[in-house]
Enzyme design. Sequence first.
Site, short mmCIF file in Angstrom:
data_model
loop_
_atom_site.label_atom_id
_atom_site.label_comp_id
_atom_site.label_asym_id
_atom_site.label_seq_id
_atom_site.Cartn_x
_atom_site.Cartn_y
_atom_site.Cartn_z
N ASN A 29 0.87 -1.17 0.00
CA ASN A 29 0.00 0.00 0.00
C ASN A 29 0.91 1.22 0.00
OD1 ASN A 29 -1.87 2.00 0.38
ND2 ASN A 29 -2.60 1.29 2.37
N ARG A 112 -2.44 -2.19 -3.58
CA ARG A 112 -3.65 -1.41 -3.38
C ARG A 112 -3.58 -0.18 -4.28
NH1 ARG A 112 -5.68 1.93 2.02
NH2 ARG A 112 -7.74 2.44 1.21
N HIS A 201 -12.59 2.93 -0.34
CA HIS A 201 -12.58 2.01 0.80
C HIS A 201 -13.27 0.69 0.44
CE1 HIS A 201 -12.28 5.58 3.83
NE2 HIS A 201 -11.07 5.07 3.59
N ARG A 262 -10.41 16.16 5.92
CA ARG A 262 -11.18 16.45 4.71
C ARG A 262 -12.57 16.93 5.09
NH1 ARG A 262 -10.30 10.67 2.09
NH2 ARG A 262 -8.09 10.49 2.64
N GLU A 405 -7.97 -4.87 5.21
CA GLU A 405 -7.95 -4.60 3.77
C GLU A 405 -6.86 -5.40 3.07
OE1 GLU A 405 -9.01 -0.02 3.23
OE2 GLU A 405 -8.00 -0.42 5.14
#
Length: 421
Positions: A29, A112, A201, A262, A405
């Site tokens: 990742n 990823r 996600h 964010r 993940e």
Amino acid sequence: MNTESTNLNTRTGSGRGNKRLSHYILVLNCGSSSVKFKIIDLSTAATVLSGAITGIGEKSGEHSLKAASDETANMEKDPFPDYAAAFDAVRRDIDALLETFPELVIEAIGHRVVHGGAGFTEPVQLTAAVVEEIAALEHLAPQHLPGNLMGIRLCMKQFSNIPQVAVFDSAFHHSMPEYAYRYPVPERWFKEFGIRRYGFHGSSHQYVANKAAEMLAKPVAELNLITLHLGNGDSACAIRKGQSIDTSMGFTPLEGLMMGSRSGDLDASVPLYLQQKHGFSADEIARQLNFESGLQAICGSHDMREIVSRVEQSDPEATLALEMFVYHVRKYIGAYLLALGQVDALVFTGGIGEHAPLIRERCCEGIDQLGIALDQQKNLNIDDAAADISEKSSLIRVLVIATDEELQIAQEVSSLLGLNG
């Protein structure tokens, strides 16, 4: 960078034709200034080795490493001037493991990739041509894809004889119906510029949906779920019969829930107003909406642990930040209850979703009439990676599931390459 063959490069590939008790997948990742990796044993779903390098290109970086036998990660402060230096360190970490366990063979690498656009709707084995197709999407995720691509290119150069697969964060959401992914904007924007909801996600939402199915002893294809990935980046997903039908993030990961730094949902006129009336540049607005907004903007911190602690001390800014965060989550829970009609479970995951009982309590407060009833004691005492924290009377189960993940990516890589047999 030294690109000569390494232990990893010379000890892979041959295992796919033979029967093995275990299949080991390296999952990478790569972000804008970090590289995280795990080596996963698919036979047990166990992580054999995990590591992270952060602060790439900064004055000081951090290098953490944790083997399966370690109770805590080993942490070192090291400068990593560029991605090449970071990948050299990753390669050394992996080579050291292979020297210790000579029988271990890494058979594939999973990457990823945050954004696959409209074209990449499932994992794909990487070739030079595929990498260029992904690079053509860089404008869709300028804060994420450059790092993803840097990692892919370096990894393909160093470990050229290992099958490598891209798994896209956005792919899980390609089951959304057109009425959910289209924005009500001029058709040219959609057809020529690709302006639509993509969602992110996806690996996390898919993983916890499958785990929820195990907990509820039903096939995921028979379940309707609302999954909440709450961390530094946050997203909600409505899942009908195992497939995403709507999600809070949109064209980019900026839309949707209030996040660590964010903004989440915002009137589209605000950036135009700032540009036209106050002289802001597009880059300034993008930076501030992505890195200086959300919880950070309201109370000066994006760490929910710190915010909860300050709330307990009656800090007004932290209290407002927490109230705003919870309010946005509750709005999406309500919207997705209506979108799905019938819901089997509400699932909390991610760093906040898994570890902040106060947030879970506030999100579920006072909605018993909608079928969601939280057991306070269960909510405060979670010992397992997956727990049911709802009252017995709750029509909708409330679950807390630790996301993985990397394991989801490893399983998708294995499925694509036929390593399951």
